[in-house]
Write an enzyme that holds these catalytic residues in place. Structure first.
Site, PDB file in Angstrom:
ATOM      1  N   LYS A   1     -10.067   3.464   0.832  1.00 40.26           N
ATOM      2  CA  LYS A   1      -9.749   3.271   2.253  1.00 40.26           C
ATOM      3  C   LYS A   1     -10.971   3.416   3.138  1.00 40.26           C
ATOM      4  O   LYS A   1     -11.058   2.780   4.180  1.00 40.26           O
ATOM      5  CB  LYS A   1      -8.650   4.251   2.687  1.00 40.26           C
ATOM      6  CG  LYS A   1      -7.304   3.877   2.109  1.00 40.26           C
ATOM      7  CD  LYS A   1      -6.167   4.281   3.019  1.00 40.26           C
ATOM      8  CE  LYS A   1      -4.870   3.699   2.485  1.00 40.26           C
ATOM      9  NZ  LYS A   1      -3.691   4.135   3.221  1.00 40.26           N
TER      10      LYS A   1
ATOM     11  N   LYS B   1      -3.816  -4.548  -6.014  1.00 37.43           N
ATOM     12  CA  LYS B   1      -2.458  -4.116  -5.643  1.00 37.43           C
ATOM     13  C   LYS B   1      -1.931  -4.933  -4.460  1.00 37.43           C
ATOM     14  O   LYS B   1      -2.697  -5.236  -3.550  1.00 37.43           O
ATOM     15  CB  LYS B   1      -2.515  -2.626  -5.256  1.00 37.43           C
ATOM     16  CG  LYS B   1      -1.161  -1.969  -5.116  1.00 37.43           C
ATOM     17  CD  LYS B   1      -1.289  -0.546  -4.605  1.00 37.43           C
ATOM     18  CE  LYS B   1      -1.532  -0.508  -3.123  1.00 37.43           C
ATOM     19  NZ  LYS B   1      -1.319   0.778  -2.468  1.00 37.43           N
TER      20      LYS B   1
ATOM     21  N   LYS C   1       0.333  -4.382   2.212  1.00 31.19           N
ATOM     22  CA  LYS C   1       0.781  -4.919   3.497  1.00 31.19           C
ATOM     23  C   LYS C   1      -0.383  -5.286   4.414  1.00 31.19           C
ATOM     24  O   LYS C   1      -0.237  -6.098   5.306  1.00 31.19           O
ATOM     25  CB  LYS C   1       1.693  -3.902   4.189  1.00 31.19           C
ATOM     26  CG  LYS C   1       0.979  -2.585   4.469  1.00 31.19           C
ATOM     27  CD  LYS C   1       1.930  -1.445   4.717  1.00 31.19           C
ATOM     28  CE  LYS C   1       1.140  -0.149   4.763  1.00 31.19           C
ATOM     29  NZ  LYS C   1       1.893   1.044   4.523  1.00 31.19           N
TER      30      LYS C   1
HETATM   31  P1  TYM Z   1       2.449   4.114   1.039  1.00 36.43           P
HETATM   32  O1  TYM Z   1       3.027   4.158   2.405  1.00 36.43           O
HETATM   33  O2  TYM Z   1       1.155   3.412   0.830  1.00 36.43           O
HETATM   34  O3  TYM Z   1       3.512   3.514   0.035  1.00 36.43           O
HETATM   35  C1  TYM Z   1       4.810   4.057  -0.048  1.00 36.43           C
HETATM   36  C2  TYM Z   1       5.317   4.045  -1.471  1.00 36.43           C
HETATM   37  O4  TYM Z   1       5.345   2.708  -1.972  1.00 36.43           O
HETATM   38  C3  TYM Z   1       4.553   2.627  -3.152  1.00 36.43           C
HETATM   39  N1  TYM Z   1       3.863   1.333  -3.170  1.00 36.43           N
HETATM   40  C4  TYM Z   1       3.838   0.509  -4.234  1.00 36.43           C
HETATM   41  N2  TYM Z   1       4.399   0.620  -5.446  1.00 36.43           N
HETATM   42  C5  TYM Z   1       4.206  -0.402  -6.323  1.00 36.43           C
HETATM   43  N3  TYM Z   1       3.454  -1.500  -6.028  1.00 36.43           N
HETATM   44  C6  TYM Z   1       2.867  -1.646  -4.817  1.00 36.43           C
HETATM   45  N4  TYM Z   1       2.160  -2.729  -4.539  1.00 36.43           N
HETATM   46  C7  TYM Z   1       3.055  -0.600  -3.847  1.00 36.43           C
HETATM   47  N5  TYM Z   1       2.660  -0.421  -2.558  1.00 36.43           N
HETATM   48  C8  TYM Z   1       3.155   0.766  -2.156  1.00 36.43           C
HETATM   49  C9  TYM Z   1       3.571   3.783  -3.062  1.00 36.43           C
HETATM   50  O5  TYM Z   1       3.096   4.174  -4.314  1.00 36.43           O
HETATM   51  C10 TYM Z   1       4.430   4.865  -2.409  1.00 36.43           C
HETATM   52  O6  TYM Z   1       5.243   5.521  -3.354  1.00 36.43           O
HETATM   53  N6  TYM Z   1       0.736   8.766   0.928  1.00 36.43           N
HETATM   54  C11 TYM Z   1       1.898   7.925   0.742  1.00 36.43           C
HETATM   55  C12 TYM Z   1       3.042   8.256   1.697  1.00 36.43           C
HETATM   56  C13 TYM Z   1       3.430   9.688   1.660  1.00 36.43           C
HETATM   57  C14 TYM Z   1       4.168  10.339   0.640  1.00 36.43           C
HETATM   58  C15 TYM Z   1       4.273  11.689   1.056  1.00 36.43           C
HETATM   59  C16 TYM Z   1       4.759   9.897  -0.555  1.00 36.43           C
HETATM   60  C17 TYM Z   1       3.106  10.608   2.605  1.00 36.43           C
HETATM   61  N7  TYM Z   1       3.618  11.819   2.229  1.00 36.43           N
HETATM   62  C18 TYM Z   1       4.920  12.622   0.262  1.00 36.43           C
HETATM   63  C19 TYM Z   1       5.414  10.857  -1.325  1.00 36.43           C
HETATM   64  C20 TYM Z   1       5.484  12.186  -0.931  1.00 36.43           C
HETATM   65  C21 TYM Z   1       1.483   6.491   0.976  1.00 36.43           C
HETATM   66  O7  TYM Z   1       0.529   6.207   1.637  1.00 36.43           O
HETATM   67  O8  TYM Z   1       2.351   5.597   0.463  1.00 36.43           O
END
Ligand code: TYM
Length: 337
Positions: free
Chosen positions: A118, A200, A203
């Site tokens: 990032k 990956k 969005k």
């Molecule tokens: P974030 O917002 O990037 O994504 C949310 C969830 O979706 C999954 N994900 C994917 N899985 C498979 N293929 C993809 N292309 C893909 N894009 C996103 C991510 O692995 C995630 O599970 N830090 C986290 C958000 C967060 C969180 C937490 C999660 C904040 N606090 C506590 C669990 C527990 C994040 O940025 O996910």
């Protein structure tokens, strides 16, 4: 909390409110949440505090935070049973994150690969929040004494850090936190870009054709899958190393239909890419179409979503406060009189 819930193990998970949700979020997170929700007491949050580690337009952040909640419900989260809330509504997240920051080594945070990625992507805004973001995520999880954290593959390292911080704290003081386990599904834990299948699906990818959004129309979905990059040759065999494009489409078809990779290969191998792509486009459109309509319906009742979030924040706060109070006491903070 009723007695039935008290005996259930706890899940906490969340999604950032930094962009529109994709089929990657569905496959890596929400699909599994729906499958697990009856067996666990679940807390699903909208990570708005995480979202501001990159630049956000305030009005968009506000709208998206509500969109994410509506999407949780549209994807099948039972809103009567699970607790849905917005992270910034529960101030204990920031409070515990500060404490955990003081127990995290600089080098430990520096090793996080998502920070490295990032900070390259957002080189004009490499802020301290981006650096300590995994510590806030650890606070999210540990506040609720979560046993299980269902996430996509990219979050694995953050959960490892969470476990290390919890163990460190428990060891330095006395048992305080449950050590959480990640739940990463075997299939769909990393959905890849339709245009660059070694990357990956994200969005924030500037190429909109790389990404299927959960609000995309059937026609847009069909078009994006038709244009998806495939591999040379014609085999429809799952092998992410040599056939990343086809393997990704097989994952999408698996997510949408539940068919195994072997069954997909048996059905389509030898028939060429065109009929396979058509089948993937149909299955993904069939998956997303009802999600999209439920989302639109839910989004047209913002008052109901606000009420849901108020109940959710109250419930989340009760749990979070209990944990934070214990932590404050153990580290030597004086209780307010
Ligand atoms: P974030 O917002 O990037 O994504 C949310 C969830 O979706 C999954 N994900 C994917 N899985 C498979 N293929 C993809 N292309 C893909 N894009 C996103 C991510 O692995 C995630 O599970 N830090 C986290 C958000 C967060 C969180 C937490 C999660 C904040 N606090 C506590 C669990 C527990 C994040 O940025 O996910």
């Amino acid at each position: 909390m009723n007695t039935e819930n008290q005996s259930k193990k706890i899940i906490l998970s969340g999604i950032q409110a930094s962009g529109d949700l994709t089929i990657g979020h569905y496959a890596g997170a929400m699909k599994n949440w729906v499958q697990l929700q009856d067996d666990y007491e679940c807390f699903f949050m909208v990570a708005d505090m995480h979202a501001i580690t990159t630049k956000q337009i305030p009005a968009d952040l506000r709208r998206r935070s509500i969109d994410v909640v509506a999407m949780y419900a549209a994807c099948g989260i039972n809103t009567e049973q699970s607790t849905l809330f917005i992270q910034s509504h529960v101030q204990e997240h920031a409070q515990l994150a500060w404490v955990l920051n003081c127990f995290t080594g600089f080098g430990e945070a520096q090793r996080m690969t998502q920070f490295k990625d990032k900070s390259q992507q957002h080189s004009e805004n490499v802020n301290v929040g981006l650096f300590s973001y995994p510590v806030l995520m650890a606070a999210d999880i540990l506040l609720y004494q979560a046993d299980l954290v269902p996430v996509g593959d990219d979050q694995k390292q953050h959960i490892e850090l969470t476990r290390n911080l919890a163990e460190r704290f428990n060891h330095l003081y006395s048992p305080t936190f449950i050590i959480p386990e990640p739940f990463i599904a075997k299939e769909g834990a990393r959905i890849m870009s339709l245009q660059e299948p070694k990357k990956k699906m994200s969005k924030s990818d500037p190429n909109q054709n790389s990404c299927i959004f959960l609000h995309d129309s059937d026609a847009v979905i069909r078009n994006k899958i038709k244009r998806a990059v495939t591999d040379s040759g014609t085999d429809i065999i799952y092998d992410i190393e040599t056939r990343p494009g086809i393997s990704n489409l097989m994952s999408l078809h698996h997510i949408a239909t539940g068919k195994s990779m072997q069954a997909i290969s048996d059905e389509f191998n030898g028939r060429g890419y065109a009929p396979f792509k058509e089948a993937v486009a149909e299955s993904v459109a069939e998956l997303i179409s009802p999600i999209r309509s439920r989302f639109e319906e839910l989004r047209s009742h913002p008052d109901e979503l606000s009420a849901l979030l108020k109940t959710g924040a109250d419930k989340a706060k009760r749990q979070a406060f209990k944990t934070l109070r214990k932590v404050y006491k153990k580290i030597g903070f004086v209780e307010p009189s």
